[in-house]
Design an enzyme around this catalytic site. Structure first.
Site, PDB file in Angstrom:
ATOM      1  N   MET A   1       0.848  -1.275  -0.030  1.00  0.00           N
ATOM      2  CA  MET A   1       0.067  -0.041  -0.181  1.00  0.00           C
ATOM      3  C   MET A   1       0.862   1.360   0.066  1.00  0.00           C
ATOM      4  O   MET A   1       0.244   2.369   0.285  1.00  0.00           O
ATOM      5  CB  MET A   1      -1.140  -0.033   1.236  1.00  0.00           C
ATOM      6  CG  MET A   1      -1.733  -1.127   1.216  1.00  0.00           C
ATOM      7  SD  MET A   1      -3.525  -0.915   2.164  1.00  0.00           S
ATOM      8  CE  MET A   1      -2.684  -0.605   3.663  1.00  0.00           C
TER       9      MET A   1
ATOM     10  N   HIS B   1       9.379  -3.329   3.284  1.00  0.00           N
ATOM     11  CA  HIS B   1       8.770  -3.802   1.841  1.00  0.00           C
ATOM     12  C   HIS B   1       9.939  -4.041   1.189  1.00  0.00           C
ATOM     13  O   HIS B   1       9.828  -4.922   0.064  1.00  0.00           O
ATOM     14  CB  HIS B   1       8.096  -2.397   1.339  1.00  0.00           C
ATOM     15  CG  HIS B   1       7.035  -2.042   2.025  1.00  0.00           C
ATOM     16  ND1 HIS B   1       6.924  -0.808   2.734  1.00  0.00           N
ATOM     17  CD2 HIS B   1       5.587  -2.478   2.088  1.00  0.00           C
ATOM     18  CE1 HIS B   1       5.505  -0.710   3.485  1.00  0.00           C
ATOM     19  NE2 HIS B   1       4.978  -1.813   3.017  1.00  0.00           N
TER      20      HIS B   1
ATOM     21  N   GLN C   1     -10.530  -2.860   1.972  1.00  0.00           N
ATOM     22  CA  GLN C   1      -9.895  -3.430   3.264  1.00  0.00           C
ATOM     23  C   GLN C   1     -10.086  -2.524   4.572  1.00  0.00           C
ATOM     24  O   GLN C   1      -9.775  -3.053   5.605  1.00  0.00           O
ATOM     25  CB  GLN C   1      -8.502  -4.023   3.185  1.00  0.00           C
ATOM     26  CG  GLN C   1      -7.534  -2.970   3.041  1.00  0.00           C
ATOM     27  CD  GLN C   1      -5.988  -3.911   2.552  1.00  0.00           C
ATOM     28  OE1 GLN C   1      -6.046  -4.149   1.438  1.00  0.00           O
ATOM     29  NE2 GLN C   1      -5.241  -3.754   3.328  1.00  0.00           N
TER      30      GLN C   1
ATOM     31  N   GLY D   1       4.894 -10.378   3.814  1.00  0.00           N
ATOM     32  CA  GLY D   1       5.539 -10.304   4.931  1.00  0.00           C
ATOM     33  C   GLY D   1       5.289 -11.276   5.822  1.00  0.00           C
ATOM     34  O   GLY D   1       3.786 -11.031   6.324  1.00  0.00           O
TER      35      GLY D   1
ATOM     36  N   ASP E   1       2.668  -9.672   8.753  1.00  0.00           N
ATOM     37  CA  ASP E   1       1.106  -9.759   8.937  1.00  0.00           C
ATOM     38  C   ASP E   1       0.849 -11.208   8.616  1.00  0.00           C
ATOM     39  O   ASP E   1       0.420 -11.771   7.606  1.00  0.00           O
ATOM     40  CB  ASP E   1       0.578  -8.897   7.682  1.00  0.00           C
ATOM     41  CG  ASP E   1       0.930  -7.294   7.834  1.00  0.00           C
ATOM     42  OD1 ASP E   1       0.331  -6.841   8.594  1.00  0.00           O
ATOM     43  OD2 ASP E   1       1.972  -6.912   7.348  1.00  0.00           O
TER      44      ASP E   1
ATOM     45  N   GLN F   1      -2.551 -12.416   7.377  1.00  0.00           N
ATOM     46  CA  GLN F   1      -2.628 -12.164   5.963  1.00  0.00           C
ATOM     47  C   GLN F   1      -2.093 -13.007   5.007  1.00  0.00           C
ATOM     48  O   GLN F   1      -2.307 -13.522   4.165  1.00  0.00           O
ATOM     49  CB  GLN F   1      -2.147 -10.793   5.628  1.00  0.00           C
ATOM     50  CG  GLN F   1      -2.113 -10.276   4.252  1.00  0.00           C
ATOM     51  CD  GLN F   1      -1.552  -8.988   4.131  1.00  0.00           C
ATOM     52  OE1 GLN F   1      -2.542  -7.927   4.108  1.00  0.00           O
ATOM     53  NE2 GLN F   1      -0.183  -8.483   3.623  1.00  0.00           N
TER      54      GLN F   1
ATOM     55  N   SER G   1       6.595  -0.578  10.159  1.00  0.00           N
ATOM     56  CA  SER G   1       5.324  -0.638   9.522  1.00  0.00           C
ATOM     57  C   SER G   1       4.973   0.830   9.005  1.00  0.00           C
ATOM     58  O   SER G   1       5.487   1.829   9.827  1.00  0.00           O
ATOM     59  CB  SER G   1       4.463  -1.040  10.705  1.00  0.00           C
ATOM     60  OG  SER G   1       2.921  -0.525  10.349  1.00  0.00           O
TER      61      SER G   1
HETATM   62  P1  AMP Z   1       1.619  -2.974   3.537  1.00  0.00           P
HETATM   63  O1  AMP Z   1       2.146  -1.944   2.661  1.00  0.00           O
HETATM   64  O2  AMP Z   1       1.669  -2.580   4.978  1.00  0.00           O
HETATM   65  O3  AMP Z   1       0.242  -3.482   3.121  1.00  0.00           O
HETATM   66  O4  AMP Z   1       2.456  -3.911   3.352  1.00  0.00           O
HETATM   67  C1  AMP Z   1       2.834  -4.736   2.197  1.00  0.00           C
HETATM   68  C2  AMP Z   1       3.723  -5.938   2.520  1.00  0.00           C
HETATM   69  O5  AMP Z   1       4.723  -5.970   3.205  1.00  0.00           O
HETATM   70  C3  AMP Z   1       2.835  -7.128   3.342  1.00  0.00           C
HETATM   71  O6  AMP Z   1       2.992  -8.264   2.567  1.00  0.00           O
HETATM   72  C4  AMP Z   1       3.510  -6.719   4.447  1.00  0.00           C
HETATM   73  O7  AMP Z   1       3.497  -7.890   5.252  1.00  0.00           O
HETATM   74  C5  AMP Z   1       4.704  -6.590   4.303  1.00  0.00           C
HETATM   75  N1  AMP Z   1       5.486  -5.757   5.153  1.00  0.00           N
HETATM   76  C6  AMP Z   1       5.363  -4.828   6.029  1.00  0.00           C
HETATM   77  N2  AMP Z   1       6.044  -4.640   7.155  1.00  0.00           N
HETATM   78  C7  AMP Z   1       7.174  -5.521   7.008  1.00  0.00           C
HETATM   79  C8  AMP Z   1       8.181  -5.977   7.832  1.00  0.00           C
HETATM   80  N3  AMP Z   1       8.420  -4.720   8.773  1.00  0.00           N
HETATM   81  N4  AMP Z   1       8.812  -6.727   7.628  1.00  0.00           N
HETATM   82  C9  AMP Z   1       8.685  -7.794   6.422  1.00  0.00           C
HETATM   83  N5  AMP Z   1       7.377  -7.575   5.721  1.00  0.00           N
HETATM   84  C10 AMP Z   1       6.742  -6.319   5.884  1.00  0.00           C
END
Ligand code: AMP
Length: 281
Positions: free
Chosen positions: A28, A35, A59, A146, A149, A152, A184
């Site tokens: 996102m 990421h 979501q 990741g 989550d 997810q 995050s």
């Molecule tokens: P998001 O942009 O928060 O929806 O995350 C996009 C992807 O990045 C998802 O698969 C998350 O699980 C992963 N992600 C977010 N934060 C982390 C982190 N600290 N370590 C590894 N993966 C992450």
């Protein structure tokens, strides 16, 4: 050279011209090293890497942070160039949902109702629906998610299995700050003292893991350790749970099978989650 594709047609055209395997990293935006860890994993495994940047309205619940969610596309693009991604899929909401709300949705049954699903009842339906759309649009060989989550990741793995989607789902370990705090995009919401306090999530989970490593196998006992740790920091956990990593089901005794300990806590404006594997997966 990185290509920015804003339309589904453009994305599909790019895919037809790409040779070799394709890895997709759905995000996102508001990118950070977590990421970028997924991008590195994709580059290690797939010939070409597509990163999607899309804040998916489906979501977010009515009282959640859809409008406040950080949007930093110019910076994201620079980071993705440096990281060596090949393409960015950056559609508008209208491109993804041209008829307004999607009538057809992917539901994931009880896996979407436990843990975060209790406070966010429509969240995983929204996630599964957009990920299914992204998989159909990009048609990757691999998709990277990741472990941060965990729910997810488990939901997407199950959806891909149940629906025979021809993609390999890859889970990537959580990237953390030196304090232990999981990176995050929602950490942006924290004030400096809140940011410091937020390290308690991973510390509490570590305390739970120590009890497990000392031989404790009662789910309630380990849960209580984690809960108490958070309460001692003045935090009120939304949940602390110990679940099967694949099914997300709970059982009173943790046998030798691996278990995921997961927590959600609200700190200031941020709702933060974290998890840790007890036992080896
Ligand atoms: P998001 O942009 O928060 O929806 O995350 C996009 C992807 O990045 C998802 O698969 C998350 O699980 C992963 N992600 C977010 N934060 C982390 C982190 N600290 N370590 C590894 N993966 C992450």
């Amino acid at each position: 050279m990185i290509e920015v594709l804003r339309t589904i047609d453009g994305m599909r055209r790019w895919h037809r011209q790409a040779s070799g395997t394709v890895g997709l990293v759905p995000t996102m935006g508001a990118l950070h090293d977590g990421h970028l860890g997924l991008v590195q994993a994709s580059k290690g495994q797939a010939g070409r890497t597509v990163v999607s940047v899309f804040v998916n309205p489906l979501q977010f619940g009515a009282n959640e942070d859809l409008s406040a969610y950080p949007r930093t596309f110019d910076r994201d693009l620079e980071l993705l160039k440096e990281a060596g991604a090949d393409a960015v899929f950056y559609p508008s909401v209208e491109e993804m949902y041209p008829r307004g709300e999607s009538l057809t949705r992917v539901t994931v049954g009880r896996m979407g109702q436990v843990l975060c699903g209790r406070a966010r009842p429509i969240h995983f339906e929204g996630v599964a629906t957009v990920v299914m759309k992204l998989l159909h649009i990009v048609q990757p060989d691999y998709a990277f998610f990741g472990e941060k989550d965990w729910q997810q990741l488990a939901v997407i793995r199950r959806m891909v299995d149940d629906m025979n989607v021809p993609v390999t789902v890859v889970g990537v370990p959580t990237v953390r700050e030196s304090s232990g705090l999981a990176l995050s995009s929602r950490n942006h919401y924290l004030t400096p003292p809140e940011h410091q306090l937020a390290a308690s999530l991973s510390q509490a989970l570590q305390a739970g893991r120590r009890r497990y490593e000392d031989g404790e196998r009662s789910r309630d006992a380990i849960r209580q350790t984690i809960w108490n740790w958070l309460e001692e920091q003045g935090l009120e956990p939304e949940y602390v749970e110990l679940v099967n990593p694949d099914t997300l089901e709970t059982s009173p005794r943790l046998l030798d099978a691996p278990t995921v300990a997961a927590v959600a806590v609200r700190i200031g404006r941020a709702r933060l989650i974290d998890n840790l594997m007890l036992g080896r997966k």
